[in-house]
Design a protein around this motif. Sequence first.
Motif, PDB file in Angstrom:
ATOM      1  N   ILE A  31       1.134  -1.457  -0.002  1.00  0.00           N
ATOM      2  CA  ILE A  31       0.585  -0.196   0.213  1.00  0.00           C
ATOM      3  C   ILE A  31       0.363   0.838   0.050  1.00  0.00           C
ATOM      4  O   ILE A  31       0.449   2.523  -1.008  1.00  0.00           O
ATOM      5  N   HIS A  35       0.672   4.431  -3.115  1.00  0.00           N
ATOM      6  CA  HIS A  35       1.012   5.553  -2.849  1.00  0.00           C
ATOM      7  C   HIS A  35       2.249   6.718  -2.903  1.00  0.00           C
ATOM      8  O   HIS A  35       1.955   7.097  -3.740  1.00  0.00           O
ATOM      9  N   GLU A  39       2.038   9.776  -5.534  1.00  0.00           N
ATOM     10  CA  GLU A  39       2.598  11.026  -4.873  1.00  0.00           C
ATOM     11  C   GLU A  39       2.304  11.478  -5.888  1.00  0.00           C
ATOM     12  O   GLU A  39       1.529  12.971  -5.057  1.00  0.00           O
ATOM     13  N   LYS A  44      -5.167  10.741  -7.125  1.00  0.00           N
ATOM     14  CA  LYS A  44      -4.676  10.104  -6.256  1.00  0.00           C
ATOM     15  C   LYS A  44      -4.857   8.249  -6.395  1.00  0.00           C
ATOM     16  O   LYS A  44      -5.397   7.844  -5.234  1.00  0.00           O
ATOM     17  N   PHE A  96      -6.137   7.338  -2.149  1.00  0.00           N
ATOM     18  CA  PHE A  96      -5.418   7.704  -1.294  1.00  0.00           C
ATOM     19  C   PHE A  96      -5.190   8.803  -1.075  1.00  0.00           C
ATOM     20  O   PHE A  96      -6.446   9.631  -1.681  1.00  0.00           O
ATOM     21  N   GLU A  97      -5.090   9.973  -0.127  1.00  0.00           N
ATOM     22  CA  GLU A  97      -5.372  10.563   0.302  1.00  0.00           C
ATOM     23  C   GLU A  97      -7.498  11.259   0.379  1.00  0.00           C
ATOM     24  O   GLU A  97      -7.561  12.624  -0.078  1.00  0.00           O
ATOM     25  N   TYR A 115      -7.040   6.427   3.135  1.00  0.00           N
ATOM     26  CA  TYR A 115      -6.859   5.706   1.675  1.00  0.00           C
ATOM     27  C   TYR A 115      -8.402   4.822   2.053  1.00  0.00           C
ATOM     28  O   TYR A 115      -9.034   4.083   3.113  1.00  0.00           O
ATOM     29  N   ASN A 136      -5.011   4.018   6.920  1.00  0.00           N
ATOM     30  CA  ASN A 136      -4.376   4.944   6.577  1.00  0.00           C
ATOM     31  C   ASN A 136      -2.804   4.967   6.100  1.00  0.00           C
ATOM     32  O   ASN A 136      -2.079   3.449   6.892  1.00  0.00           O
ATOM     33  N   SER A 137      -2.446   5.534   5.803  1.00  0.00           N
ATOM     34  CA  SER A 137      -0.810   5.167   4.787  1.00  0.00           C
ATOM     35  C   SER A 137      -0.214   6.394   4.139  1.00  0.00           C
ATOM     36  O   SER A 137      -0.356   7.594   4.145  1.00  0.00           O
TER      37      SER A 137
END
Length: 154
Positions: A31, A35, A39, A44, A96-97, A115, A136-137
């Motif tokens: 993951i 991510h 980035e 994302k 993501f995000e 995420y 979360n990551s």
Amino acid sequence: MARRNELGSIASGLIGSFNSRNNDVDGYWGIGKLHKFVENVSKKEVSIELLSGNISPKTNEFDSLIKFYRNRLEAHLKARSIPNSWIVAVEFTALFETEYEKKHHYWRSGLGKAYKLKCDILDDNGRHHIAYAYNNSRPHDPTRETRSCREVGF
């Protein structure tokens, strides 16, 4: 006798494993690597079509991950005596995000940003069997992470 509604359980198992810290890519958390891959992209999001092996945005960096999860899917189908012909498509999506969702993300439960993962199995009757995972990551950073030394059977 196999039933198509079992595909929901398979989707749930696959996304749970995909979300796991044991999901390694080259010894690092898969993951976090995904991510890092998006980035610097405005949207994302990573999409992986498991049966065809296509990934968007395009890259070969995750070929071993795709192969591993394709093999897991086949093992799940075989264990439940589900014919491959019942499966039209299997897509993983990682966004993501994302916005924090109180219902799904636990406040301060992990480092990084929220995420959302989705596994969508489309069967031959046109029905979608969908499972989600949330966490979360942070983007992968080898200077802050320890590489796994375990053997991975890709």
